[in-house]
Design a protein around this motif. Structure first.
Motif, PDB file in Angstrom:
ATOM      1  N   MET A   1       0.916  -1.399   0.072  1.00  0.00           N
ATOM      2  CA  MET A   1      -0.157   0.154  -0.047  1.00  0.00           C
ATOM      3  C   MET A   1       0.831   1.260   0.240  1.00  0.00           C
ATOM      4  SD  MET A   1      -3.463  -0.879   1.910  1.00  0.00           S
ATOM      5  CE  MET A   1      -2.610  -1.866   3.508  1.00  0.00           C
ATOM      6  N   PHE A   2       2.233   1.173   0.690  1.00  0.00           N
ATOM      7  CA  PHE A   2       2.990   2.443   0.560  1.00  0.00           C
ATOM      8  C   PHE A   2       3.367   2.562  -0.679  1.00  0.00           C
ATOM      9  CE2 PHE A   2       7.496   3.701   1.341  1.00  0.00           C
ATOM     10  CZ  PHE A   2       7.163   5.015   1.781  1.00  0.00           C
ATOM     11  N   ALA A   3       3.681   1.677  -1.657  1.00  0.00           N
ATOM     12  CA  ALA A   3       4.124   2.031  -3.007  1.00  0.00           C
ATOM     13  C   ALA A   3       2.779   2.711  -3.779  1.00  0.00           C
ATOM     14  CB  ALA A   3       4.319   0.556  -3.794  1.00  0.00           C
ATOM     15  N   ILE A   4       1.600   2.457  -3.278  1.00  0.00           N
ATOM     16  CA  ILE A   4       0.533   3.221  -4.151  1.00  0.00           C
ATOM     17  C   ILE A   4       0.471   4.344  -3.596  1.00  0.00           C
ATOM     18  CG2 ILE A   4      -2.106   3.046  -4.223  1.00  0.00           C
ATOM     19  CD1 ILE A   4      -1.866  -0.069  -3.941  1.00  0.00           C
ATOM     20  N   LEU A   5       0.677   4.578  -2.388  1.00  0.00           N
ATOM     21  CA  LEU A   5       0.664   6.186  -1.913  1.00  0.00           C
ATOM     22  C   LEU A   5       1.787   6.839  -2.634  1.00  0.00           C
ATOM     23  CD1 LEU A   5      -0.229   5.451   1.965  1.00  0.00           C
ATOM     24  CD2 LEU A   5      -1.624   6.642   0.062  1.00  0.00           C
ATOM     25  N   LEU A   6       2.752   6.173  -2.966  1.00  0.00           N
ATOM     26  CA  LEU A   6       3.963   6.925  -3.610  1.00  0.00           C
ATOM     27  C   LEU A   6       3.732   7.236  -4.905  1.00  0.00           C
ATOM     28  CD1 LEU A   6       7.134   4.887  -2.164  1.00  0.00           C
ATOM     29  CD2 LEU A   6       6.107   7.150  -1.562  1.00  0.00           C
ATOM     30  N   VAL A   7       3.193   6.412  -5.801  1.00  0.00           N
ATOM     31  CA  VAL A   7       2.776   6.641  -7.023  1.00  0.00           C
ATOM     32  C   VAL A   7       1.534   7.779  -7.139  1.00  0.00           C
ATOM     33  CG1 VAL A   7       3.576   4.511  -7.997  1.00  0.00           C
ATOM     34  CG2 VAL A   7       1.346   4.725  -7.530  1.00  0.00           C
ATOM     35  N   LEU A   8       0.722   7.682  -6.129  1.00  0.00           N
ATOM     36  CA  LEU A   8      -0.326   8.602  -6.106  1.00  0.00           C
ATOM     37  C   LEU A   8       0.241   9.935  -5.609  1.00  0.00           C
ATOM     38  CD1 LEU A   8      -3.315   6.642  -5.208  1.00  0.00           C
ATOM     39  CD2 LEU A   8      -2.841   7.498  -7.395  1.00  0.00           C
ATOM     40  N   HIS A   9       1.301  10.227  -4.999  1.00  0.00           N
ATOM     41  CA  HIS A   9       1.701  11.263  -4.495  1.00  0.00           C
ATOM     42  C   HIS A   9       2.041  12.363  -5.387  1.00  0.00           C
ATOM     43  CE1 HIS A   9       4.475  14.019  -2.181  1.00  0.00           C
ATOM     44  NE2 HIS A   9       3.665  13.697  -1.148  1.00  0.00           N
TER      45      HIS A   9
ATOM     46  N   TYR B   1      -4.963   0.682 -13.873  1.00  0.00           N
ATOM     47  CA  TYR B   1      -3.949   0.232 -14.623  1.00  0.00           C
ATOM     48  C   TYR B   1      -2.775   0.903 -14.480  1.00  0.00           C
ATOM     49  CZ  TYR B   1      -1.201  -1.593 -18.596  1.00  0.00           C
ATOM     50  OH  TYR B   1      -0.213  -2.108 -19.304  1.00  0.00           O
ATOM     51  N   ALA B   2      -2.868   2.274 -14.442  1.00  0.00           N
ATOM     52  CA  ALA B   2      -1.550   3.330 -14.528  1.00  0.00           C
ATOM     53  C   ALA B   2      -0.938   2.966 -13.002  1.00  0.00           C
ATOM     54  CB  ALA B   2      -2.185   4.872 -14.474  1.00  0.00           C
ATOM     55  N   ILE B   3      -1.858   2.895 -11.852  1.00  0.00           N
ATOM     56  CA  ILE B   3      -1.059   2.633 -10.637  1.00  0.00           C
ATOM     57  C   ILE B   3      -0.522   1.397 -10.512  1.00  0.00           C
ATOM     58  CG2 ILE B   3      -1.602   1.977  -8.276  1.00  0.00           C
ATOM     59  CD1 ILE B   3      -4.133   3.871  -8.445  1.00  0.00           C
ATOM     60  N   MET B   4      -0.945   0.403 -11.316  1.00  0.00           N
ATOM     61  CA  MET B   4      -0.112  -1.103 -11.313  1.00  0.00           C
ATOM     62  C   MET B   4       1.009  -1.056 -11.886  1.00  0.00           C
ATOM     63  SD  MET B   4      -2.998  -4.336 -11.965  1.00  0.00           S
ATOM     64  CE  MET B   4      -3.260  -3.693 -13.514  1.00  0.00           C
ATOM     65  N   HIS B   5       0.992  -0.330 -13.250  1.00  0.00           N
ATOM     66  CA  HIS B   5       2.183   0.007 -13.811  1.00  0.00           C
ATOM     67  C   HIS B   5       3.251   0.781 -13.222  1.00  0.00           C
ATOM     68  CE1 HIS B   5       4.654   2.049 -17.074  1.00  0.00           C
ATOM     69  NE2 HIS B   5       4.983   0.932 -17.397  1.00  0.00           N
ATOM     70  N   ASP B   6       2.872   1.919 -12.669  1.00  0.00           N
ATOM     71  CA  ASP B   6       3.912   2.708 -12.151  1.00  0.00           C
ATOM     72  C   ASP B   6       4.320   2.171 -10.621  1.00  0.00           C
ATOM     73  OD1 ASP B   6       3.248   4.426 -14.177  1.00  0.00           O
ATOM     74  OD2 ASP B   6       1.939   5.851 -12.953  1.00  0.00           O
ATOM     75  N   VAL B   7       3.618   1.239 -10.038  1.00  0.00           N
ATOM     76  CA  VAL B   7       4.365   0.497  -8.874  1.00  0.00           C
ATOM     77  C   VAL B   7       5.404  -0.183  -9.420  1.00  0.00           C
ATOM     78  CG1 VAL B   7       3.756  -1.146  -7.028  1.00  0.00           C
ATOM     79  CG2 VAL B   7       2.228   0.734  -7.236  1.00  0.00           C
ATOM     80  N   GLU B   8       5.100  -1.113 -10.343  1.00  0.00           N
ATOM     81  CA  GLU B   8       6.026  -1.835 -10.624  1.00  0.00           C
ATOM     82  C   GLU B   8       7.413  -1.182 -11.230  1.00  0.00           C
ATOM     83  OE1 GLU B   8       6.683  -5.789 -13.760  1.00  0.00           O
ATOM     84  OE2 GLU B   8       4.588  -4.915 -13.576  1.00  0.00           O
ATOM     85  N   THR B   9       7.249   0.150 -11.866  1.00  0.00           N
ATOM     86  CA  THR B   9       8.510   0.815 -12.325  1.00  0.00           C
ATOM     87  C   THR B   9       8.955   1.441 -11.398  1.00  0.00           C
ATOM     88  OG1 THR B   9       7.121   1.294 -14.652  1.00  0.00           O
ATOM     89  CG2 THR B   9       8.803   2.769 -13.824  1.00  0.00           C
ATOM     90  N   LEU B  10       8.240   1.995 -10.401  1.00  0.00           N
ATOM     91  CA  LEU B  10       8.838   2.621  -9.245  1.00  0.00           C
ATOM     92  C   LEU B  10       9.969   1.708  -8.415  1.00  0.00           C
ATOM     93  CD1 LEU B  10       8.855   4.955  -7.297  1.00  0.00           C
ATOM     94  CD2 LEU B  10       7.157   4.306  -6.022  1.00  0.00           C
ATOM     95  N   THR B  11       9.299   0.341  -8.334  1.00  0.00           N
ATOM     96  CA  THR B  11       9.822  -0.658  -7.290  1.00  0.00           C
ATOM     97  C   THR B  11      10.897  -1.432  -8.337  1.00  0.00           C
ATOM     98  OG1 THR B  11       8.233  -2.230  -7.515  1.00  0.00           O
ATOM     99  CG2 THR B  11       7.994  -0.668  -5.786  1.00  0.00           C
TER     100      THR B  11
END
Length: 111
Positions: free
Chosen positions: A1-9, A16-26
């Motif tokens: 959930m922390f990763a989701i908060l980071l991409v939404l920050h 779908y963008a959240i899924m993609h961006d979490v994978e990219t961020l991590t």
């Protein structure tokens, strides 16, 4: 959930963008499937850390008046505070790991 908060920050996103961006961020360290993503989003909503917006998206030709709703998620003020608190907590734990020799200052990832 922390990763989701980071991409939404930085900005609001749809699922779908959240899924993609979490994978990219991590860097591939966290991969969210749809079920995990939407359970996490629901929990974050219940906790008041994100909110859901509705956006009407045209999915058909211009002559077709049908449209569908796309769920867009945005971090709340409480979500920003929670992300900051978690980042501070993790930073303190990494500093402690360095002090006890689990990590060196040059290691990027633990083995």
């Amino acid at each position: 959930m922390f990763a989701i908060l980071l991409v939404l920050h930085a900005d609001s996103r749809h699922g779908y963008a959240i899924m993609h961006d979490v994978e990219t961020l991590t860097e591939g360290g966290v991969t969210l499937g749809p079920a995990t993503l939407y359970r996490s989003l629901q929990r974050l909503r219940v906790d008041g850390l994100i909110e859901e917006l509705d956006e009407e998206v045209s999915t058909h030709a211009a002559s077709d008046r049908r449209a569908e709703r796309r769920r867009i998620y945005r971090i709340t003020t409480a979500g920003r505070a929670a992300a900051r608190a978690e980042a501070d907590r993790l930073s303190a734990m990494v500093a402690a790991a360095r002090r006890v020799g689990v990590l060196s200052s040059t290691n990027r990832h633990a083995s």
